[in-house]
Design an enzyme around this catalytic site. Sequence first.
Site: not given
Length: 586
Positions: A253-254, A291, A317-318, A321, A391-392
């Site tokens: 789930l975004d 997410e 994400d941590d 990053h 990346i994008g």
Amino acid sequence: MNERHFGAKLTSEGAAFRLWAPAAKRVELLLEKPYPLAAGRHGWFEIEVPGVKTGARYKFRIDGEIDVPDPASAFQPEDVFGPSEVIDHASYTWRAEDWRGRPWHETVLLESHVGAFTPQGTYRAMIERLDHLVETGITALELLPLADFARSRNWGYDGVLWYAPDSAYGRPEDLKCLIDEAHLRGLMVFLDVVYNHFGPEGNYLGRYAPSFFTKAQTPWGSAIDYRVPQVRAFAIENALYWLDEYRFDGLRLDAVHAITELGEIPMLHDLSFAAGEFAAQTGRHIHLVLENDDNTVSVLDPIPDPSRGKYRAQWNDDYHHAWHVKLTGEKQGYYRDYQRAPLSDIARCLGSGFGYQGEASEHRGGQPRGEPSGGLPPMAFVNFLQNHDQIGNRAFGDRLESHVKPEAIEAALAITLLAPAIPMLFMGEEWGSKTPFPFFCDFKGGLAEAVRKGRRDEYAWAYATYGDDVPDPLSEATFESAKLDWENRGGSGRGRLALVRELLAIRRRYIMPRLAGARFGEAQASDNGMLNANWRLSDGARLSLTANLSDRAIARQSCEGRGTPIWGKPEDTMKPWSVCWCLEAR
């Protein structure tokens, strides 16, 4: 599975059509001629038309003013602006009929974009590459969103017809064939779904169902009002639809932090509970992943099967990053939160999950972010070094391979692929692909110019330096540049692919069988670049990591790396960018 409320449904006599249009006074079904729908309670309109067969195309006419596709269309052969097609999902004969999925602890994800994965850019063409995934050690293929978007090129996050797999990649039966062939090879298939907004073009809900939306705004458009029962049902039925009709093994789930509901997020609870009920009814392993920039611990629990009201894991994400800052030295944007001590942040992620567990985030204006996560199992986190966003969402869509030395990337891979968290690679990462993945879309007119302006504003430094060399997101050439360089898999990428295969073979042999009950241990980083961590696995074994993540040799402490080495050598002096994993049986 429970009966659905949305979309066309074949009956013994023809087909039944329903539309939730609370702001409409009159609705007609457009087939070979108009058919008035009967108005029911709570904004519903419905009709059953005899003689309608699979393949029939239809639209709805609202108040005699506008013709719209079915918001729960099963397929749009002429894109989002054209008619919807009646699909008979029961007509597909599944070959992997006995497939029940795989348990979560066996998951190794490869995130992929259907259009860029192969030169042909289709569901069917992906089938030819499934054996490569199996041979590499990948166990789960994750597809970027497929919900129908305007025109032919898109990452997928601008979908407006959530139930219709985009026709740019093929027909529904082609997608089913891809999933079927994956299952025959023992591969799970996951789908990225977007429940926080609709795309900017081709969404007509605001005309006949404005209560779908709140006054709040997400970064991508109007927020969805899940306090409305029909709206909540639309999303939950959509999740079950992908799991049932297409037999996806899981959903990601975004950006659920952009779902704007008061208090907790009850829609997420209801969706997970419904998926858990479905898993119990079917005997299948079903995996839901989030997410969530808020790093909310209370919604995560990877252990129950089926998981009811909880989610298996969250993209971490941590972890990404911290590694990105460590490997590249970049400090702009959200990376500034990790610039002080990126290796310590990596250690914290390895030792207790999130990097931010309630601390103030400079990037977020000093607001606290996250909750303590060390009490969760390591499997509650999906760790990665690259993904489509990271990346994008760069001016050139460049990968780590373009500006980080191979030995540093390989050390990071050796840690990521053997740590007890769930690992994820981005397509081509397994052979060190340098193919960019720039942002691309296919809008027209004012919307296209707005996208161009937004990119120019966000990456003003790049346009000032490189001018027209910065990829135009609306250009077909930009999309073509993102297509994977499969020819390099057996050429320049041969060594990296061999490394990844070896690491995943070790994971499969030593880590996976002991992972289901793994717990966090301790992790610490030294100023000189040494990283040490350990975990207690399900059978009581102790897994330990020692790594030198610096450019100089470092003497190792005698107490580090107890047990039998399963990767690397426990040398007294560790070479630069070297990694050693040891397993000590109980």
